[in-house]
Design a protein around this motif. Structure first.
Motif, mmCIF file in Angstrom:
data_model
loop_
_atom_site.group_PDB
_atom_site.id
_atom_site.type_symbol
_atom_site.label_atom_id
_atom_site.label_comp_id
_atom_site.label_asym_id
_atom_site.label_seq_id
_atom_site.Cartn_x
_atom_site.Cartn_y
_atom_site.Cartn_z
ATOM 1 N N MET A 414 36.019 38.068 53.307
ATOM 2 C CA MET A 414 37.262 38.820 53.062
ATOM 3 C C MET A 414 37.083 39.824 51.922
ATOM 4 O O MET A 414 37.615 40.932 51.958
ATOM 5 N N ASN A 415 36.324 39.439 50.914
ATOM 6 C CA ASN A 415 36.166 40.298 49.728
ATOM 7 C C ASN A 415 35.042 41.313 49.863
ATOM 8 O O ASN A 415 34.948 42.237 49.047
ATOM 9 N N ASN A 416 34.179 41.141 50.864
ATOM 10 C CA ASN A 416 33.000 42.018 50.943
ATOM 11 C C ASN A 416 32.844 42.785 52.246
ATOM 12 O O ASN A 416 32.170 43.809 52.272
ATOM 13 N N GLN A 417 33.455 42.299 53.323
ATOM 14 C CA GLN A 417 33.235 42.946 54.617
ATOM 15 C C GLN A 417 34.079 44.221 54.747
ATOM 16 O O GLN A 417 35.231 44.250 54.327
ATOM 17 N N ASP A 456 40.075 39.735 46.032
ATOM 18 C CA ASP A 456 40.064 40.953 45.217
ATOM 19 C C ASP A 456 40.748 42.087 45.987
ATOM 20 O O ASP A 456 41.369 41.863 47.035
ATOM 21 N N THR A 457 40.628 43.309 45.487
ATOM 22 C CA THR A 457 41.310 44.449 46.111
ATOM 23 C C THR A 457 40.878 44.628 47.559
ATOM 24 O O THR A 457 41.712 44.860 48.450
ATOM 25 N N THR A 458 39.579 44.501 47.810
ATOM 26 C CA THR A 458 39.069 44.638 49.182
ATOM 27 C C THR A 458 39.614 43.537 50.071
ATOM 28 O O THR A 458 40.012 43.783 51.220
ATOM 29 N N GLY A 459 39.650 42.310 49.534
ATOM 30 C CA GLY A 459 40.168 41.177 50.297
ATOM 31 C C GLY A 459 41.619 41.361 50.698
ATOM 32 O O GLY A 459 42.007 41.096 51.844
ATOM 33 N N VAL A 460 42.433 41.815 49.748
ATOM 34 C CA VAL A 460 43.852 42.058 50.035
ATOM 35 C C VAL A 460 44.001 43.155 51.084
ATOM 36 O O VAL A 460 44.822 43.054 52.008
ATOM 37 N N ARG A 461 43.183 44.210 50.961
ATOM 38 C CA ARG A 461 43.235 45.317 51.923
ATOM 39 C C ARG A 461 42.838 44.826 53.323
ATOM 40 O O ARG A 461 43.449 45.229 54.323
ATOM 41 N N ASN A 462 41.834 43.944 53.389
ATOM 42 C CA ASN A 462 41.402 43.419 54.681
ATOM 43 C C ASN A 462 42.472 42.529 55.313
ATOM 44 O O ASN A 462 42.716 42.592 56.526
#
Length: 629
Positions: A414-417, A456-462
């Motif tokens: 979730m945080n990196n993809q 993190d921000t990426t995870g929330v966006r995903n």
């Protein structure tokens, strides 16, 4: 006119022959397209054409007719080319040449000639259909009657290159220049610069910005994908194609080494003199990759694919009355067999198996404003904690549907993809993401893999992107300064232990009646018991059921309205408008699953019974974003 195989082995001969008649036949370009369309309609002529999907590039003859089953991943800017030009070669029989369907001109070009015609074409970057199941690939390859023989000039170099190390690719541009400076390459030596097998696989997606390196990123949406990418040159009606369309493209293969040399020379010259070219180095690498890695395909004809199930005609409902009648007659019995199979897979839970069938045949058939009609995202909660269970369940679904992808919702993923595609303005391309999928793909979200931790921000966006996909069947692509909305039609199945943190149209809590001592052995045995012919029946059933048209008569509509008023009479809170909407979706899918294209009173009562059983398992919870858990 050409013999039966000349139009496959030498399509440019057909083009040049019709071009030679251009003085007496001004619409020769239309006649070229019509000629190949008519040829491909004859009997099973399309099966004679070699496919880039299952024939290695070094087995294919340059400038021959090939086909490619693909998805449009990106659309580049239009480009100009010399549609007609005059050579300065005095030995040539005909000085005026046709430049259409070609990348390289023949001989010297007389740039002062009045016969020169500049034309325009569009370029699509196409990739194999993301997540296409292995049984689909094998079935398409098995029906091919194409005869291809590897050229002897390809093989030795191919074997040598396949054992080289990755870092030796850095020397490839110089090797190609050395080759180009030596003896002139013949048509058979076009394969001297061949891709290594490692470079036909997609790298894993992370959220960090992509930088151009010595190895070419083929920009596949899903990590671990294999197969060729292709630059498809489109000459007519390119406005009729959209991003993420599934196509079967028939076109002329171009793998001329001069394309690769030109790209490298441009890169070198732009490094020496940045003002010499308008394109950046990154853009040159993306738009002019080595032809041995990304071949060019000059489109003659493209068949839009409503589905990619090789067991069915390309258009299930059109001009296939006899076929459809025979299939509809067997739907009821096949449904019963599939229900039994899925009940075993779901550890004896027949209600969950019923809802899984409804989910697998669901389809966005229309949109009312922003609301997608027909979607049926299923949350299967109460899954066993054993990680192998969801893997086995996904394998079962993968064997039934043409395209699918399992996304493990671990905190790391979730945080990196990178899930949402984004525009890279430096390279002027759309960088793909996990959610850039073709229509009718089954997306399996494994929430049992989610552990405690901080998004993190990426995870929330995903997570937001997944929620929008489920609720509105759309993905907002990231264009840096703005977002662009792309509609989709993706079946989403969520497996979880408790209630999913994502919205869903329907939650079914699993109630196993079987408790096998060894879960893995049991599930493997259930899958192995299904012979290929039986699996093929299920595959045809699911594709036909989701393609059927559906109507509700005025009489049934009135009866449903009266029933709704009656249900709300005693307790208005017991049946909301959202509940009625979901009930109508269940009734629709239930009717289609039995091969009925209209709702009957019995079908309506059966849908009410199913919903009552499901709700009795699930505690009533507040509706989220118009989706009942």
């Amino acid at each position: 006119m050409p013999t039966v195989h000349d139009w496959i082995n030498n399509p440019l001969g057909v083009v040049d022959g019709l071009f030679a008649q251009s003085n007496s036949c001004p619409d020769w370009e239309k006649k070229v397209v019509e000629y190949f369309k008519e040829k491909l309609k004859l009997n099973d002529a399309h099966t004679w054409v070699p496919s880039l999907n299952d024939v290695p590039l070094h087995y294919l003859k340059p400038n021959s007719l090939v086909k490619f089953r693909c998805m449009v991943q990106d659309m580049f800017d239009p480009e100009f080319f010399m549609g007609v030009y005059e050579t300065s070669d005095p030995t040539s029989n005909s000085k005026v040449k046709c430049g259409k369907y070609k990348d390289i001109t023949e001989g010297g070009v007389d740039f002062n000639s009045r016969n020169t015609v500049t034309s325009e074409r569009q370029t699509f970057y196409c990739v194999p259909i993301p997540g296409e199941s292995q049984w689909v690939k094998e079935s398409y390859a098995g029906t091919s009657q194409a005869r291809v023989v590897p050229s002897t000039s390809y093989v030795p170099n191919r074997h040598k290159r396949s054992y080289e190390e990755d870092d030796e690719m850095d020397t490839q541009p110089q090797q190609m220049k050395n080759i180009s400076q030596g003896a002139q390459s013949s048509a058979e030596s076009h394969g001297n610069i061949e891709p290594k097998r490692q470079e036909t696989e997609a790298p894993s997606h992370d959220s960090s910005p992509s930088h151009c390196t010595s190895s070419l990123d083929l920009n596949f949406p899903l990590p671990g994908e294999k197969g060729p990418a292709c630059l498809v040159k489109v000459y007519e009606d390119w406005d009729g194609f959209k991003l993420n369309d599934m196509l079967e493209v028939f076109g002329i293969l171009s793998v001329d080494p001069a394309l690769s040399v030109t790209a490298d020379e441009r890169e070198a010259s732009s490094l020496l003199d940045p003002t010499e070219g308008m394109e950046t180095v990154e853009e040159q690498r993306v738009h002019s990759p080595p032809a041995s890695l990304v071949p060019r395909l000059h489109m003659l004809y493209a068949q839009p694919l409503v589905h990619n199930n090789p067991l069915l005609p390309s258009s299930v409902l059109e001009n296939n009355g006899d076929y459809l009648s025979s299939v509809l007659g067997e739907l009821a019995s096949i449904r019963a067999e599939l229900l039994t199979y899925l009940t075993h897979v779901l550890l004896g839970d027949s209600l969950a198996a019923e809802y899984l069938i409804l989910h697998l045949i669901s389809n966005v058939y229309s949109r009312r404003d922003v609301l997608p009609l027909g979607k049926f995202t299923l949350n299967l909660s109460g899954c066993p904690q054993s990680s192998s269970y969801t893997e086995h369940l996904y394998t079962v679904i993968q064997q039934l549907v043409p395209s699918s992808y399992r996304l493990c919702m671990s905190l790391h993923n979730m945080n990196n993809q990178r899930m949402v595609p984004r525009k890279d303005y430096t390279a002027n391309r759309l960088v793909s993401g996990t959610l850039q999928l073709a229509n009718n793909t089954s997306l399996f979200l494994d929430e049992t893999q989610l552990e405690q931790g901080q998004l993190d921000t990426t995870g929330v966006r995903n997570i937001t992107a997944l929620g929008n996909l489920i609720s509105w069947q759309k993905v907002d692509y990231d264009f840096n300064y703005h977002q662009m909305e792309f509609s989709c039609n993706i079946n989403v199945l969520i497996t979880s232990e408790g209630r999913s943190l994502l919205p869903s149209d329907c939650q079914v809590h699993l109630r196993p009646t079987l408790n096998p001592p060894n879960l893995e052995e049991y599930l493997s045995a259930v899958r192995v018991a299904q012979v290929p012919s039986q699996l093929n029946k299920y595959r045809i059933y699911l594709s036909v059921a989701r393609a059927l048209n559906y109507t509700i008569s005025d009489e049934i509509t009135k009866a449903v309205e009266e029933d709704f008023v009656e249900m709300r009479k005693d307790d208005p809170q017991s049946m909301s408008a959202e509940d009625l909407h979901r009930l109508l979706v269940v009734a629709r899918l239930l009717s289609l699953s039995h091969g009925q294209n209209t709702l009957s009173r019995d079908g309506w009562m059966k849908a009410k019974q199913l919903e009552a059983l499901r709700i009795s398992r699930t505690p009533q919870q507040k509706c989220v974003n118009g989706n009942e858990p």
